[in-house]
Design an enzyme around this catalytic site. Structure first.
Site, PDB file in Angstrom:
ATOM      1  N   SER A   8       0.839  -1.195   0.000  1.00  0.00           N
ATOM      2  CA  SER A   8       0.000   0.000   0.000  1.00  0.00           C
ATOM      3  C   SER A   8       0.874   1.246   0.000  1.00  0.00           C
ATOM      4  O   SER A   8       1.669   1.466   0.919  1.00  0.00           O
ATOM      5  CB  SER A   8      -0.897   0.017   1.237  1.00  0.00           C
ATOM      6  OG  SER A   8      -1.484   1.295   1.358  1.00  0.00           O
ATOM      7  N   HIS A  31      -1.285  -1.359  -4.209  1.00  0.00           N
ATOM      8  CA  HIS A  31      -2.566  -1.031  -3.566  1.00  0.00           C
ATOM      9  C   HIS A  31      -2.655   0.484  -3.389  1.00  0.00           C
ATOM     10  O   HIS A  31      -1.818   1.100  -2.725  1.00  0.00           O
ATOM     11  CB  HIS A  31      -2.626  -1.752  -2.220  1.00  0.00           C
ATOM     12  CG  HIS A  31      -3.925  -1.626  -1.496  1.00  0.00           C
ATOM     13  ND1 HIS A  31      -5.011  -2.430  -1.783  1.00  0.00           N
ATOM     14  CD2 HIS A  31      -4.306  -0.820  -0.486  1.00  0.00           C
ATOM     15  CE1 HIS A  31      -6.022  -2.107  -0.974  1.00  0.00           C
ATOM     16  NE2 HIS A  31      -5.617  -1.128  -0.170  1.00  0.00           N
ATOM     17  N   ASP A  33      -4.846   3.515  -2.061  1.00  0.00           N
ATOM     18  CA  ASP A  33      -5.945   3.861  -1.155  1.00  0.00           C
ATOM     19  C   ASP A  33      -6.488   5.249  -1.458  1.00  0.00           C
ATOM     20  O   ASP A  33      -5.847   6.256  -1.169  1.00  0.00           O
ATOM     21  CB  ASP A  33      -5.445   3.821   0.300  1.00  0.00           C
ATOM     22  CG  ASP A  33      -5.204   2.410   0.789  1.00  0.00           C
ATOM     23  OD1 ASP A  33      -6.141   1.604   0.738  1.00  0.00           O
ATOM     24  OD2 ASP A  33      -4.079   2.125   1.235  1.00  0.00           O
ATOM     25  N   MET A  35      -9.079   8.039  -0.543  1.00  0.00           N
ATOM     26  CA  MET A  35      -9.907   8.447   0.603  1.00  0.00           C
ATOM     27  C   MET A  35     -10.444   9.850   0.380  1.00  0.00           C
ATOM     28  O   MET A  35      -9.720  10.718  -0.119  1.00  0.00           O
ATOM     29  CB  MET A  35      -9.089   8.428   1.889  1.00  0.00           C
ATOM     30  CG  MET A  35      -8.412   7.096   2.164  1.00  0.00           C
ATOM     31  SD  MET A  35      -7.643   7.107   3.786  1.00  0.00           S
ATOM     32  CE  MET A  35      -6.736   5.547   3.733  1.00  0.00           C
ATOM     33  N   HIS A  64      -8.276   0.776  -4.026  1.00  0.00           N
ATOM     34  CA  HIS A  64      -9.197   0.574  -2.900  1.00  0.00           C
ATOM     35  C   HIS A  64      -9.882   1.906  -2.621  1.00  0.00           C
ATOM     36  O   HIS A  64      -9.259   2.831  -2.086  1.00  0.00           O
ATOM     37  CB  HIS A  64      -8.391   0.089  -1.679  1.00  0.00           C
ATOM     38  CG  HIS A  64      -9.198  -0.071  -0.425  1.00  0.00           C
ATOM     39  ND1 HIS A  64      -8.607  -0.226   0.817  1.00  0.00           N
ATOM     40  CD2 HIS A  64     -10.530  -0.125  -0.204  1.00  0.00           C
ATOM     41  CE1 HIS A  64      -9.554  -0.341   1.737  1.00  0.00           C
ATOM     42  NE2 HIS A  64     -10.737  -0.275   1.148  1.00  0.00           N
ATOM     43  N   MET A  66     -12.108   4.247  -0.664  1.00  0.00           N
ATOM     44  CA  MET A  66     -12.785   4.531   0.607  1.00  0.00           C
ATOM     45  C   MET A  66     -13.476   5.876   0.432  1.00  0.00           C
ATOM     46  O   MET A  66     -13.074   6.889   1.006  1.00  0.00           O
ATOM     47  CB  MET A  66     -11.763   4.537   1.750  1.00  0.00           C
ATOM     48  CG  MET A  66     -11.348   3.127   2.151  1.00  0.00           C
ATOM     49  SD  MET A  66      -9.747   3.095   2.963  1.00  0.00           S
ATOM     50  CE  MET A  66      -8.699   3.117   1.517  1.00  0.00           C
ATOM     51  N   MET A 135     -11.575  -6.049   5.631  1.00  0.00           N
ATOM     52  CA  MET A 135     -10.741  -5.094   6.362  1.00  0.00           C
ATOM     53  C   MET A 135     -10.413  -5.640   7.751  1.00  0.00           C
ATOM     54  O   MET A 135     -11.315  -6.070   8.477  1.00  0.00           O
ATOM     55  CB  MET A 135     -11.461  -3.751   6.527  1.00  0.00           C
ATOM     56  CG  MET A 135     -11.658  -2.947   5.246  1.00  0.00           C
ATOM     57  SD  MET A 135     -10.144  -2.493   4.384  1.00  0.00           S
ATOM     58  CE  MET A 135      -9.266  -1.536   5.631  1.00  0.00           C
ATOM     59  N   ASP A 173      -6.628  -6.548   4.445  1.00  0.00           N
ATOM     60  CA  ASP A 173      -5.995  -5.215   4.458  1.00  0.00           C
ATOM     61  C   ASP A 173      -6.063  -4.618   5.853  1.00  0.00           C
ATOM     62  O   ASP A 173      -7.153  -4.414   6.404  1.00  0.00           O
ATOM     63  CB  ASP A 173      -6.734  -4.330   3.443  1.00  0.00           C
ATOM     64  CG  ASP A 173      -6.162  -2.914   3.319  1.00  0.00           C
ATOM     65  OD1 ASP A 173      -5.092  -2.644   3.879  1.00  0.00           O
ATOM     66  OD2 ASP A 173      -6.812  -2.087   2.636  1.00  0.00           O
TER      67      ASP A 173
HETATM   68  C1  DX5 Z   1      -6.304   1.594   5.596  1.00  0.00           C
HETATM   69  C2  DX5 Z   1      -5.862   1.239   4.202  1.00  0.00           C
HETATM   70  C3  DX5 Z   1      -4.746   0.270   4.138  1.00  0.00           C
HETATM   71  C4  DX5 Z   1      -3.465   0.772   4.767  1.00  0.00           C
HETATM   72  C5  DX5 Z   1      -2.850  -0.401   5.434  1.00  0.00           C
HETATM   73  O1  DX5 Z   1      -7.509   2.233   5.540  1.00  0.00           O
HETATM   74  O2  DX5 Z   1      -6.948   0.662   3.473  1.00  0.00           O
HETATM   75  O3  DX5 Z   1      -4.511  -0.168   2.800  1.00  0.00           O
HETATM   76  O4  DX5 Z   1      -2.529   1.293   3.868  1.00  0.00           O
HETATM   77  O5  DX5 Z   1      -1.744   0.031   6.148  1.00  0.00           O
HETATM   78  P1  DX5 Z   1      -0.988  -0.935   7.174  1.00  0.00           P
HETATM   79  O6  DX5 Z   1      -0.466  -2.094   6.367  1.00  0.00           O
HETATM   80  O7  DX5 Z   1       0.064  -0.069   7.726  1.00  0.00           O
HETATM   81  O8  DX5 Z   1      -2.008  -1.378   8.191  1.00  0.00           O
HETATM   82 ZN    ZN Z   2      -6.492  -0.296   1.553  1.00  0.00          ZN
END
Ligand code: DX5
Ligand code: ZN
Length: 223
Positions: A8, A31, A33, A35, A64, A66, A135, A173
């Site tokens: 990620s 990956h 993310d 947001m 991903h 969010m 998650m 994740d």
């Molecule tokens: C959290 C993200 C993850 C995050 C995981 O909301 O969806 O993808 O990057 O980070 P670690 O591996 O540090 O928990």
């Molecule tokens: Zn993620």
């Protein structure tokens, strides 16, 4: 079973993104993310940045989302060429319609469940998807602790995938390290997201190799 390690870039240095992507070239997918400071209390990047990541990444994108109103915004990420687009079940009005649209555009379709969301109602929808993301932290931030209490959801999904002979990837994740990855692999995950354990210490290439070796030892053990 094939193990996939998806680092990620939430834990990467955002102003050196191209170099940070090159450091994880031995991984399977990157990956990404997304947001929106609405569905989750954090803000990362939108379609323009994801487009540039797509342009320069040595490996395919595992987006991903969010974000709220996934029905409206998710197709744009498939259109820019992401290999996989995962939206949250809690943020979509019509998950099946959206998954069909993503596949039609040409990306893999994924559905993600927050820790508080039950997996049961979604099991019957699995044939419409290429990936289920369980998650193991509350979405929003990297560096949180792995929630082992999510493992029954993974076990249940693995049971259905095997019984129905589906080719759905089971992704986990949040809080994945060389230790916790073995727990998730034992529970049936085959696709592992890791942010801080890849980027925050040591060498990403070595970290990816260590995660892969640990997961492979356990996926074989439980099959
Ligand atoms: C959290 C993200 C993850 C995050 C995981 O909301 O969806 O993808 O990057 O980070 P670690 O591996 O540090 O928990
Ligand atoms: Zn993620």
């Amino acid at each position: 079973m094939t193990v996939r390690i998806n680092p990620s870039i939430l834990s990467a240095d955002f102003v050196n993104m191209q170099a940070e992507l090159d450091r994880i070239a031995t991984a399977d997918l990157v990956h990404v993310d997304v947001m929106d400071n609405h569905f989750v209390p954090n803000l990362t990047f939108g379609p323009q940045m994801v487009q540039r990541i797509q342009d320069v990444s040595p490996i395919p994108l595992d987006v991903h989302l969010m974000i709220a109103d996934a029905d409206r915004w998710a197709p744009g990420y498939a259109e820019l060429g992401a290999a996989s687009v995962t939206f949250h079940a809690e943020a979509a009005d019509d998950p099946v319609k959206l998954a069909r649209r993503l596949r039609e555009i040409g990306s893999r379709a994924g559905i993600a469940l927050k820790p508080g969301t039950d997996v049961e109602p979604y099991l019957q929808l699995l044939p419409e998807f290429d990936q289920l993301l369980i998650m193991t932290v509350e979405p929003g931030f990297g560096g949180q602790s792995f929630m082992a209490e999510m493992m029954p959801k993974l076990r249940r999904a693995r049971e259905i995938v095997e019984r129905e002979r589906l080719s759905v990837w089971l992704q986990v994740d949040g809080g994945i390290t060389a230790d916790t990855i073995t727990v998730a692999a034992d529970a049936g995950a085959d696709t592992f997201v890791a942010g801080s354990s890849v980027y925050n210490s040591g060498d990403p290439t070595e970290n990816i190799a260590a995660l892969r070796a640990a997961a492979e030892a356990h996926t074989h053990a439980h099959r």
